[in-house]
Design a protein around this motif. Structure first.
Motif, PDB file in Angstrom:
ATOM      1  N   LEU A   1      18.345 105.694 -21.421  1.00  0.00           N
ATOM      2  CA  LEU A   1      19.043 104.530 -20.877  1.00  0.00           C
ATOM      3  C   LEU A   1      19.873 104.905 -19.659  1.00  0.00           C
ATOM      4  CD1 LEU A   1      20.329 103.000 -24.239  1.00  0.00           C
ATOM      5  CD2 LEU A   1      18.470 102.110 -22.825  1.00  0.00           C
ATOM      6  N   PRO A   2      20.107 103.945 -18.756  1.00  0.00           N
ATOM      7  CA  PRO A   2      21.009 104.201 -17.628  1.00  0.00           C
ATOM      8  C   PRO A   2      22.452 104.288 -18.121  1.00  0.00           C
ATOM      9  CG  PRO A   2      20.267 101.928 -17.611  1.00  0.00           C
ATOM     10  CD  PRO A   2      19.491 102.606 -18.688  1.00  0.00           C
ATOM     11  N   PRO A   3      23.324 104.994 -17.406  1.00  0.00           N
ATOM     12  CA  PRO A   3      24.680 105.217 -17.902  1.00  0.00           C
ATOM     13  C   PRO A   3      25.519 103.954 -17.990  1.00  0.00           C
ATOM     14  CG  PRO A   3      24.434 106.031 -15.651  1.00  0.00           C
ATOM     15  CD  PRO A   3      23.060 105.689 -16.136  1.00  0.00           C
ATOM     16  N   ALA A   4      25.184 102.917 -17.223  1.00  0.00           N
ATOM     17  CA  ALA A   4      25.989 101.690 -17.255  1.00  0.00           C
ATOM     18  C   ALA A   4      25.965 101.024 -18.623  1.00  0.00           C
ATOM     19  CB  ALA A   4      25.490 100.717 -16.188  1.00  0.00           C
ATOM     20  N   VAL A   5      24.907 101.242 -19.400  1.00  0.00           N
ATOM     21  CA  VAL A   5      24.816 100.629 -20.728  1.00  0.00           C
ATOM     22  C   VAL A   5      25.952 101.121 -21.624  1.00  0.00           C
ATOM     23  CG1 VAL A   5      23.310 100.252 -22.722  1.00  0.00           C
ATOM     24  CG2 VAL A   5      22.322 100.525 -20.452  1.00  0.00           C
ATOM     25  N   ALA A   6      26.459 102.306 -21.356  1.00  0.00           N
ATOM     26  CA  ALA A   6      27.503 102.898 -22.196  1.00  0.00           C
ATOM     27  C   ALA A   6      28.873 102.292 -21.957  1.00  0.00           C
ATOM     28  CB  ALA A   6      27.566 104.405 -21.960  1.00  0.00           C
ATOM     29  N   GLU A   7      29.056 101.537 -20.860  1.00  0.00           N
ATOM     30  CA  GLU A   7      30.416 101.106 -20.530  1.00  0.00           C
ATOM     31  C   GLU A   7      30.539  99.676 -20.030  1.00  0.00           C
ATOM     32  OE1 GLU A   7      32.009 103.355 -17.314  1.00  0.00           O
ATOM     33  OE2 GLU A   7      30.217 103.194 -16.077  1.00  0.00           O
ATOM     34  N   ARG A   8      29.443  98.971 -19.766  1.00  0.00           N
ATOM     35  CA  ARG A   8      29.550  97.613 -19.227  1.00  0.00           C
ATOM     36  C   ARG A   8      30.323  96.711 -20.193  1.00  0.00           C
ATOM     37  NH1 ARG A   8      23.803  97.558 -16.662  1.00  0.00           N
ATOM     38  NH2 ARG A   8      23.138  97.231 -18.814  1.00  0.00           N
ATOM     39  N   PRO A   9      31.307  95.965 -19.695  1.00  0.00           N
ATOM     40  CA  PRO A   9      32.086  95.083 -20.575  1.00  0.00           C
ATOM     41  C   PRO A   9      31.230  94.073 -21.330  1.00  0.00           C
ATOM     42  CG  PRO A   9      33.177  95.325 -18.447  1.00  0.00           C
ATOM     43  CD  PRO A   9      31.835  95.971 -18.317  1.00  0.00           C
ATOM     44  N   SER A  10      30.141  93.583 -20.710  1.00  0.00           N
ATOM     45  CA  SER A  10      29.325  92.550 -21.350  1.00  0.00           C
ATOM     46  C   SER A  10      28.629  93.042 -22.609  1.00  0.00           C
ATOM     47  CB  SER A  10      28.279  92.025 -20.354  1.00  0.00           C
ATOM     48  OG  SER A  10      27.481  93.090 -19.859  1.00  0.00           O
TER      49      SER A  10
END
Length: 680
Positions: free
Chosen positions: A318-327
């Motif tokens: 997975l891309p790293p944004a999945v670990a922290e995106r508020p949504s």
């Protein structure tokens, strides 16, 4: 099956567009336009429109040949040149596997048929499930001939090269080292027998699982071309596994709705806002929450979990944004609360596309029903691409989660409540770098050891870069008479080989999977490009069909990596291995050719660029590579210099890796409060 009226009518000559002519001759479209205007004998259009004329292919080839503009043809070149659109790709990929099941004599018989009969037999081969295929006689003949003269890997790479850009929807192929790591993380006391990949692409992850012991493979992909390629790759690979590969959108049209597998591997599409959010709002797979429209990756995570047996593992890239995106915070929290998320592994940038970001591996488990002792922790690992460390740390944690001891700067098990309290940020670096007060002495010793290793590597590098001066040849560069590899083959000075395709009936028939680490070691193209030891394996039963390497052989990757490729001289360690796919093996007569001399000139960029073809995938035609003609004593002088430069590169790579590791440890120690800056 009787031919249609259209197929039974006399066949019109094969027609080509101006774009086809440019690819056929290896020139630009502008050059073709100039030929049409400036040469009265250029063939007249035989069809099409004024804006998009069509030309008789035979007439065009005759005109190009008369001007010396027609390169040497081959079935694979024809596939690359005249595959025009997705319909051609779909037809070719659907026909490839049935053709491979035929004997060589049956394929030759097909090639002898008239066009209408050829199309009729091709439709019979692909079956009723592909009644909508558009089959063109010229392409069917090219594919039929290619299966008799070309490796399956090269055919598949050619079809993939001319396919529409697969990255438009955030879809990327998984590099072999990453696929092997993901497959290794599925291993427990026994390897999962059934493994599923709902976005299987060309089958890389499923093949990696099969090499470790999976015996039932299930895959689905939205692209018919990629799905067919996955089926072919698995069918011709040296493994014993049953495969069921289907086409379709896994989220919208799940082809395996009743399947629960022991393991799941997946590299899903990234940032896909058209994943079916509106029509799938009440889907039963969303046990941990309905994924927002911008969180397609969390839809894939839950899709993978839904296809796991209770207690089974999934590894997802997975891309790293999945670990922290508020949504996605609520779904991440639910995954943690239900002990579905077991670990997150950080990978460095550049190891898998998109290359500019460092991706994450999520390890998930479908919790056992009624399980009360689920560990209230999530393991975070940040160890670069040190595969052995990642796998060992995960297995230690999986065996005894509550007893796991943090490894400073590498791994840490974080309590679930701590993660939920801080916004459910699952970025490994933010958790692994948090050191406790008891670690300073340990970190100081580790940092000192790292500095010592770095100094030794730098001393070795300095020693290799010193020595006698390299003098200029004079006012003019030296020139030599040269010969191509093809010339040297004809003269008996070298042998030119490629890996043989292993037939299915000669693979291992044992019902038990090959033990991990067993079988025959295979030198792969990735090993040569990365300068590492042979990493591939095939069963011992396949040894008779493989080409063992000998000390002094020269191995060259067939596909150029970023415009360059270094040849490798086989040493004593490599001599216990066999030749893998996508490699050229050049075996010199050691009484006439020095292997290091040969490898040095084979690796010259000008030499490689002059003999390569293709755009997206650039292949080297080893037969056309040129080697200077020198006495053996002079060859050995050059060979010693090339060998010294190879050692210099190896020492420099080691020094760079140690410098990065040393800097990382010291910065982590300073920022965590475990180390003090040095005195004046």
């Amino acid at each position: 099956m009787r031919p249609t009226l259209e197929e039974a009518m006399p066949q019109r000559p094969e027609q080509v567009t101006a774009a086809d002519i440019s690819r056929l001759a290896g020139v630009t479209r502008a050059t073709v336009s100039n030929w049409r205007r400036r040469h009265a004998d250029f063939p007249l259009p035989s069809g099409g429109t004024d804006a998009s004329p069509l030309y008789d292919r035979a007439a065009v080839e005759a005109w190009l040949s008369g001007r010396g503009q027609l390169p040497a043809t081959s079935p694979v070149r024809d596939l690359r040149t005249f595959t025009r659109d997705p319909n051609d790709l779909y037809a070719l990929s659907a026909l490839l596997l049935p053709l491979l099941k035929l004997s060589n004599s049956d394929r030759r018989a097909l090639d002898d048929l008239a066009d209408a009969e050829l199309i009729e037999h091709a439709r019979m081969l692909v079956g009723r499930g592909h009644a909508d295929l558009t089959l063109r006689p010229a392409l069917v003949r090219s594919l039929t001939r290619a299966t008799a003269t070309t490796s399956v890997d090269e055919i598949l790479d050619t079809l993939l090269e001319v396919a529409p850009d697969a990255s438009a929807r955030g879809t990327y192929l998984t590099p072999e080292p990453v696929a092997d790591l993901m497959a290794a993380l599925l291993a427990g006391n026994t390897y999962p027998g059934a493994v599923f990949d709902p976005a299987c692409g060309t089958g890389g992850l499923l093949l990696a699982a099969a090499r470790r012991g999976a015996t039932r493979l299930f895959g689905q992909d939205v692209s018919p071309v990629r799905a067919n390629q996955a089926a072919v790759r698995i069918r011709v690979s040296p493994i014993e596994a049953d495969a069921d590969i289907r086409t379709g959108d896994s989220l919208r049209a799940d082809a395996f709705s009743d399947l629960t597998a022991e393991g799941v591997l997946c590299n899903p599409p990234y940032a896909d806002r058209d994943w079916g959010h509106e029509e799938l709002g009440y889907d039963a797979r969303w046990e941990h929450g309905v994924p927002p429209k911008g969180e397609s990756e969390l839809a894939w995570v839950q899709h993978c979990l839904a296809h796991l047996e209770y207690g089974g593992l999934a590894v997802i890239l997975l891309p790293p944004a999945v670990a922290e995106r508020p949504s996605g915070r609520k779904i991440r929290a639910e995954l943690i609360r239900h002990s579905a998320l077991r670990a997150v592994v950080a990978l460095p940038s550049g190891v898998a596309p998109p290359l500019h970001i460092g991706l994450h591996l999520w390890i998930l488990q479908r919790p056992l029903i009624g399980r009360a002792d689920a560990p209230p922790f999530v393991l975070f690992i940040d160890a670069g691409l040190d595969r052995d460390t990642i796998v060992d740390v995960w297995r230690d944690y999986a065996d005894a989660p509550k007893d796991f001891t943090a490894i400073p700067g590498v791994a840490r098990a974080v309590p679930a409540l701590e993660l939920i309290d801080v916004g459910v940020d699952l970025t490994p670096g933010r958790h692994v770098r948090r050191h406790t007060a008891a670690e300073p002495l340990y970190l100081a010793d580790a940092a000192a050891a790292a500095r010592l290793r770095l100094r030794r590597a730098i001393d070795a590098l300095a020693a290799m870069s010193s020595g006698a001066e390299w003098k200029a040849t004079g006012a003019q560069a030296s020139t030599w008479r040269t010969a191509t590899i093809a010339d040297l083959v004809r003269g008996g000075a070298v042998g030119l080989h490629k890996a043989a395709m292993i037939s299915r009936d000669k693979r291992s028939t044992s019902s038990a999977p090959e033990p991990e680490g067993g079988g025959v070691r295979v030198l792969t193209a990735g090993d040569v490009a990365g300068g590492r030891a042979a990493s591939g394996r095939v069963p011992d039963s396949a040894l008779a069909e493989l080409l063992p390497l000998r000390r002094g052989d020269v191995v060259l990757p067939e596909i150029l990596d970023e415009g360059s490729s270094l040849a490798r001289v086989v040493d004593d360690d490599d001599a216990a291995t066999v030749l893998g796919p996508n490699l050229h093996l050049i075996r010199p007569d050691l009484e006439r050719l020095d292997p290091w001399f040969l490898a040095g000139f084979l690796s010259a960029e000008d030499n490689l660029n002059a003999t390569s073809t293709g755009t997206t995938i650039v292949r080297v035609d080893a037969r056309k590579l040129r080697i200077p003609l020198m006495p053996l004593t002079e060859q050995r002088r050059y060979g010693r210099a090339f060998r010294r430069m190879a050692a210099l590169r190896k020492a420099a790579d080691l020094a760079v890796r140690l410098a990065e590791e040393t800097a990382r440890q010291h910065v982590a120690g300073l920022t965590s409060g475990a180390l003090l800056p040095p005195g004046e």
